[in-house]
Each structure stands twice: as structure tokens, then as C-alpha cells.
Design an enzyme around this catalytic site. Structure first.
Site, mmCIF file in Angstrom:
data_model
loop_
_atom_site.group_PDB
_atom_site.id
_atom_site.type_symbol
_atom_site.label_atom_id
_atom_site.label_comp_id
_atom_site.label_asym_id
_atom_site.label_seq_id
_atom_site.Cartn_x
_atom_site.Cartn_y
_atom_site.Cartn_z
ATOM 1 N N TYR A 194 18.371 -20.569 68.241
ATOM 2 C CA TYR A 194 16.928 -20.684 67.971
ATOM 3 C C TYR A 194 16.363 -19.343 67.499
ATOM 4 O O TYR A 194 15.637 -19.264 66.506
ATOM 5 C CB TYR A 194 16.237 -21.153 69.253
ATOM 6 C CG TYR A 194 14.772 -21.526 69.107
ATOM 7 C CD1 TYR A 194 14.396 -22.786 68.656
ATOM 8 C CD2 TYR A 194 13.766 -20.616 69.452
ATOM 9 C CE1 TYR A 194 13.053 -23.134 68.549
ATOM 10 C CE2 TYR A 194 12.425 -20.953 69.342
ATOM 11 C CZ TYR A 194 12.070 -22.214 68.896
ATOM 12 O OH TYR A 194 10.744 -22.555 68.783
ATOM 13 N N SER A 203 7.965 -18.696 65.346
ATOM 14 C CA SER A 203 7.830 -18.607 66.807
ATOM 15 C C SER A 203 7.751 -17.129 67.158
ATOM 16 O O SER A 203 8.155 -16.271 66.356
ATOM 17 C CB SER A 203 9.076 -19.231 67.449
ATOM 18 O OG SER A 203 9.150 -18.910 68.824
HETATM 19 P P1 NAD Z 1 8.330 -31.353 69.197
HETATM 20 O O1 NAD Z 1 9.673 -31.664 69.783
HETATM 21 O O2 NAD Z 1 7.128 -31.989 69.792
HETATM 22 O O3 NAD Z 1 8.305 -31.671 67.640
HETATM 23 C C1 NAD Z 1 9.391 -31.449 66.822
HETATM 24 C C2 NAD Z 1 9.314 -32.414 65.653
HETATM 25 O O4 NAD Z 1 10.469 -32.201 64.837
HETATM 26 C C3 NAD Z 1 9.335 -33.890 66.076
HETATM 27 O O5 NAD Z 1 8.458 -34.638 65.259
HETATM 28 C C4 NAD Z 1 10.777 -34.297 65.810
HETATM 29 O O6 NAD Z 1 10.923 -35.680 65.554
HETATM 30 C C5 NAD Z 1 11.076 -33.460 64.566
HETATM 31 N N1 NAD Z 1 12.503 -33.321 64.325
HETATM 32 C C6 NAD Z 1 13.451 -32.878 65.169
HETATM 33 N N2 NAD Z 1 14.666 -32.961 64.578
HETATM 34 C C7 NAD Z 1 14.452 -33.450 63.331
HETATM 35 C C8 NAD Z 1 15.303 -33.774 62.235
HETATM 36 N N3 NAD Z 1 16.624 -33.616 62.295
HETATM 37 N N4 NAD Z 1 14.725 -34.295 61.124
HETATM 38 C C9 NAD Z 1 13.396 -34.485 61.050
HETATM 39 N N5 NAD Z 1 12.545 -34.197 62.043
HETATM 40 C C10 NAD Z 1 13.079 -33.692 63.171
HETATM 41 O O7 NAD Z 1 8.242 -29.756 69.216
HETATM 42 P P2 NAD Z 1 7.047 -28.734 68.945
HETATM 43 O O8 NAD Z 1 6.960 -27.872 70.125
HETATM 44 O O9 NAD Z 1 5.828 -29.418 68.450
HETATM 45 O O10 NAD Z 1 7.723 -27.847 67.795
HETATM 46 C C11 NAD Z 1 7.231 -27.791 66.473
HETATM 47 C C12 NAD Z 1 7.637 -26.448 65.872
HETATM 48 O O11 NAD Z 1 6.977 -25.391 66.584
HETATM 49 C C13 NAD Z 1 9.122 -26.146 65.958
HETATM 50 O O12 NAD Z 1 9.566 -25.512 64.780
HETATM 51 C C14 NAD Z 1 9.209 -25.194 67.134
HETATM 52 O O13 NAD Z 1 10.336 -24.357 67.056
HETATM 53 C C15 NAD Z 1 7.921 -24.431 66.950
HETATM 54 N N6 NAD Z 1 7.466 -23.736 68.154
HETATM 55 C C16 NAD Z 1 7.202 -24.427 69.297
HETATM 56 C C17 NAD Z 1 6.785 -23.726 70.412
HETATM 57 C C18 NAD Z 1 6.453 -24.400 71.700
HETATM 58 O O14 NAD Z 1 6.257 -23.694 72.695
HETATM 59 N N7 NAD Z 1 6.367 -25.722 71.748
HETATM 60 C C19 NAD Z 1 6.656 -22.340 70.351
HETATM 61 C C20 NAD Z 1 6.939 -21.679 69.182
HETATM 62 C C21 NAD Z 1 7.347 -22.389 68.082
#
Ligand code: NAD
Length: 279
Positions: free
Chosen positions: A174, A161
């Protein structure tokens, strides 16, 4: 002698045709953690489009995710490992071993977010964030590396991130986990540097996924503002572009990291953040 040789070759090809290997055994296989929604699901779709077998993981509407990723003719399996639990991660790798010829690409994507000032940060929430966003990637990496070393090729892509590079208030766990995964990426890249295994991190800014939608709704509730107003405010605060990054934009960078053009990208952080960290 010549006739015996011809017979042996004929017998070999007959056996091979009589018991053909399933087509998916000839494809590369990618595990994407947390791939039931958001960025992970988009990566899984793009990997399948690119011809990879896919291992899905995460919680939510599993049937819908499997259906979407299966549409491209590669083999798709799901494992519901809770990434906070090392034994379940091991079991997921046993499932991969049973179905595929090991693993070729590991995308550590699963992540969770909780927002509190440090003095009020519940310890169990801190532990969960470190477990899912950091420790799980260490555990999957150490299980994946033996396959990659045996095959002489592999890709590890850690979805970090901008919070792996800069901080924001109220996100102690985080930000700590995401800075940690950048460190893990660099060490993995160094320990594999003499091989065709690479490890890199992708650092997105704001992406409109369930993880961020929840933060927008919380902000709207706290400020008594509309969700639409808070959505626009959130992105404007950080992105000079004024636009969210899309999951597909991130997925296509992940695909790029699997191509030969990225062979010498090792331990890097690919920032996709609408200009956030350029300021
Ligand atoms: P999201 O909530 O849509 O997806 C997260 C996924 O992780 C889901 O499939 C969820 O079921 C899974 N998950 C959560 N806890 C879990 C566990 N204990 N065991 C197995 N699976 C688990 O979120 P997203 O925004 O798509 O995030 C995906 C990645 O991208 C993350 O690492 C997040 O930190 C990173 N990210 C997101 C953003 C953003 O703005 N959305 C920005 C930077 C980084």
C-alpha cells in the site's frame, strides 16, 4: 441574399429544436473509480450535486449507489470494470464514449489494503494492491488525456493517502503504491503543464470507510479488544485531532480542485489528515 440567410438560420434553429440534444450532453462528465462505497461514493455525490454527469465504478451495492448519485438530475452510468484488468478499463472508456461527449474529470479513487510483514506478504496480494492502487491510475490517465487535450481542459485527481508521504509497518504494498501515485501525479502534472489540464493528489489520513473498518475489526480480533476501543485507539495513534476525516471533507476538496481557483495547482499533494504528518 438577406432572405436566404434568414431562412438558413431559421432552418438551423428548427432542426436544433426538433432534435434537441439530451440535456446531459451539455454537462461535464466525471469518472470516479471505486465509487460504490466510502470516499468514492461521497465524491460521486458531490460531483453530481455540482452538476456533473457521473460514471460510477466498483463493486458492492451498485443499485444503492446509482440511486444516491442520480438524485441530483444529472446523467449517471455504472461500469463494473475490474481495475486489475486493462481490457475492462478500456471497455469502460468505450462505454463513456458511447454515452457522453468524452470525459472532463478523472478521479482515481479505487483502492484496496492488505496488512502483513514483508517476509509474509503474499505475492498475489502485493500484485493486486499495485494493480488497483497504482497501475489502474496509469491506465485510466493515458485513456483520459486524449479527451482532455481535445477539449483543452481536464482535471485528474488521484486519491493517494498520508501513506503516499510517510510509511507504517506491515503496509509495504500500500505504501509503495501510494508513494508511486504521488510520483505519477507529478509526472502527469508536468506533461500537461502547458495546458488547462491539471493533475493533483489528495492525501487523506484515517477515514472511517469499509476499507478502514476491516482493519479495525482485524485489530480488535488480534488484541481481543472491543471494536469501539480499537476504533478510538487507531485514530488517536495518528491524528492529533483525535477525529476521523470524513468522506465529504475529501469530496469537497476534490470539487475545489475542479474550480478555476485551482487552475495553477499542479502536481500538489493536498493533505487532509487531522495533523498526522505535521508531527
Ligand atoms: P472503500 O473500500 O470504501 O472503497 C474502495 C472502492 O474501490 C470500492 O468501491 C471498491 O468496490 C473499489 N474497488 C476495489 N477493488 C476494485 C477493483 N479491482 N476494481 C474496481 N473497483 C475496485 O475504501 P475507501 O476508504 O473509500 O478508499 C478509497 C480510496 O481512498 C482508496 O484509494 C484508499 O486507499 C484511499 N484512502 C483511504 C483512507 C481511509 O482511511 N479510508 C485513507 C487514505 C486514503
Amino acid at each position: 441574399m438577406k432572405r436566404v440567410l434568414v431562412l438558413i438560420i431559421f432552418a438551423f434553429f428548427s432542426i436544433d429544436t426538433a432534435f434537441p440534444k439530451p440535456h446531459y450532453e451539455k454537462r461535464k462528465t466525471a469518472l470516479i473509480t471505486g465509487s460504490i462505497s466510502g470516499i468514492g461514493l461521497s465524491i460521486a455525490i458531490e460531483m453530481a450535486k455540482a452538476g456533473y454527469n457521473v460514471v460510477l465504478n466498483g463493486f458492492g451495492d451498485v443499485d444503492a449507489a446509482v440511486a444516491q448519485v442520480s438524485a441530483f438530475g444529472t446523467k449517471v452510468i455504472y461500469h463494473g470494470a475490474d481495475l486489475r484488468n486493462p481490457a475492462e478499463i478500456k471497455d469502460m472508456f468505450r462505454g463513456i464514449e458511447r454515452t457522453f461527449d468524452g470525459l472532463d474529470v478523472l478521479v482515481n479513487n479505487a483502492g484496496i489494503q492488505r496488512v502483513h510483514p514483508i517476509e509474509e506478504f503474499p505475492v498475489d496480494e502485493w500484485n493486486d494492491i499495485i494493480a488497483v492502487n497504482l497501475t489502474a491510475s496509469f491506465l485510466t490517465t493515458r485513456l483520459a488525456l486524449p479527451y482532455f487535450r481535445k477539449k483543452g481542459w481536464g482535471r485528474i485527481i488521484n486519491i493517494a493517502s498520508t501513506h503516499g508521504l510517510v510509511a507504517s509497518v506491515n503496509k509495504a504494498a500500500y505504501v509503495a503504491a501510494k508513494h508511486g501515485i504521488i510520483g505519477l501525479t507529478k509526472v502527469t502534472a508536468l506533461e500537461t503543464a502547458d495546458s488547462d489540464i491539471t493533475c493533483n493528489a489528495v492525501c487523506p489520513g484515517w477515514v472511517l470507510t469499509p476499507l478502514v473498518q476491516k482493519q479495525i475489526e482485524d485489530r480488535a480480533r488480534q488484541k481481543g479488544a472491543s471494536i469501539e476501543k480499537e476504533r478510538r485507539a487507531l485514530v488517536a495513534e495518528k491524528h492529533p485531532s483525535g477525529k476521523f476525516v470524513t468522506p465529504k471533507e475529501i469530496a469537497q476538496v476534490v470539487i475545489f480542485l475542479c474550480t478555476p481557483a485551482a487552475n495553477q495547482m499542479r502536481g500538489s499533494q493536498l493533505v487532509i489528515d487531522g495533523g498526522w504528518t505535521a508531527q
